[in-house]
Design a protein around this motif. Structure first.
Motif, mmCIF file in Angstrom:
data_model
loop_
_atom_site.group_PDB
_atom_site.id
_atom_site.type_symbol
_atom_site.label_atom_id
_atom_site.label_comp_id
_atom_site.label_asym_id
_atom_site.label_seq_id
_atom_site.Cartn_x
_atom_site.Cartn_y
_atom_site.Cartn_z
ATOM 1 N N ILE A 12 0.867 -1.197 -0.011
ATOM 2 C CA ILE A 12 0.026 -0.149 -0.009
ATOM 3 C C ILE A 12 0.819 1.189 -0.091
ATOM 4 O O ILE A 12 1.938 1.223 0.839
ATOM 5 N N GLN A 17 -3.666 5.196 0.458
ATOM 6 C CA GLN A 17 -4.224 4.891 1.787
ATOM 7 C C GLN A 17 -5.134 5.778 2.600
ATOM 8 O O GLN A 17 -6.298 5.658 3.235
ATOM 9 N N ARG A 103 -5.134 1.585 -3.821
ATOM 10 C CA ARG A 103 -4.243 1.156 -2.555
ATOM 11 C C ARG A 103 -3.035 0.095 -3.055
ATOM 12 O O ARG A 103 -2.189 -0.179 -2.810
#
Length: 276
Positions: A12, A17, A103
């Motif tokens: 990620i 995020q 992500r």
């Protein structure tokens, strides 16, 4: 989120995020919830194993994820090489799904907000696979037949419908809400309550609702169902053996009898997708 060693999606990134968590909070969700931020992890550990025993290759396949929720299944399909389109009736949830894909560094999913699934914005015979993951039970009862007809319209002959995680109305406990006996209550009760109760879907609605021109591949390959359920869904072996026995006697795919219904339907009238 766990790391996938050398097989899974990329690590990620911090900015995607952050954006994902902000949108989750906007929707009143906890980003770290297993069914929100952890849903791709779950599908990697479960749905991926189901796909491993399916009679098709995902690479290059045109896949529609119907009712994509947070996009977990769509992300997995795209990572495994499919060309993916994903729809959802909620624009806010679709935004969360886009951020979820970001992500994982997945940028090639075509997300579409479809408020009325009785009119899908796709050409006839556009897709090789339509995936419905815990989706059909949330379609309004009076609209379900039309929605299934639309799914049939956009699926190419020889294509497949993969149904997973669908609450089965045969069972005394509704799979998502956990409520006992609501599956057996008549819909007339909803008018008295002023709002519908969450119920599952009858297996025969799944089996016949897309049209009479479908074969249930699980009927012929029950052992594959046993394999993928045991490895991918974590169902107790005793329950699986009971489902296999019942399915054999009733001549249906065993997934049609499970609390979380699953099946693989193939549309007749065209070439089969490439073998796995």
């Amino acid at each position: 989120m766990h790391r996938y060693d050398h097989e899974g999606p990329a690590e990620i990134l911090s900015e995607p995020q952050r954006a994902f968590e902000e949108q989750a909070r906007h929707l009143g969700l906890r980003a770290r919830d297993p069914w929100v931020g952890g849903y791709v992890d779950y599908e990697w550990d479960h749905l991926r194993l189901v796909l491993d025993v399916m009679p098709l290759r995902l690479e290059g396949l045109r896949v529609l994820e119907f009712g994509c929720n947070v996009g977990a299944s769509a992300i997995l399909f795209a990572y495994l090489g499919a060309r993916v389109w994903a729809t959802d009736p909620s624009a806010d949830w679709l935004s969360l799904a886009r951020l979820n894909a970001a992500r994982y560094g997945i940028g090639n999913i075509d997300f579409s907000h479809v408020a009325d699934a009785r009119r899908l914005p796709f050409a006839a015979r556009q897709f090789d696979l339509v995936a419905c993951n815990s989706a059909l039970e949330y379609v309004k009862h009076g609209e379900l037949a039309a929605v299934q007809g639309e799914i049939d319209r956009v699926l190419a002959p020889g294509g497949m419908i993969l149904l997973t995680g669908t609450s089965n109305r045969l069972w005394p406990r509704e799979a998502h809400s956990g409520r006992w006996l609501v599956n057996y209550l008549p819909r007339a009760l909803d008018r008295w309550r002023g709002k519908p109760l969450q119920r599952g879907v009858w297996p025969w609605t799944v089996r016949k609702g897309f049209g009479p021109h479908y074969d249930n591949l699980d009927t012929a390959h029950a052992n594959n169902f046993f394999c993928r359920s045991r490895r991918g869904m974590g169902a107790p072996p005793a329950l699986l053996k009971l489902l296999l026995l019942g399915a054999t006697l009733l001549r249906v795919g065993p997934g049609m009898l499970a609390p979380h219904m699953s099946c693989l339907l193939q549309k007749r009238g065209g070439p089969h997708p490439p073998p796995h």
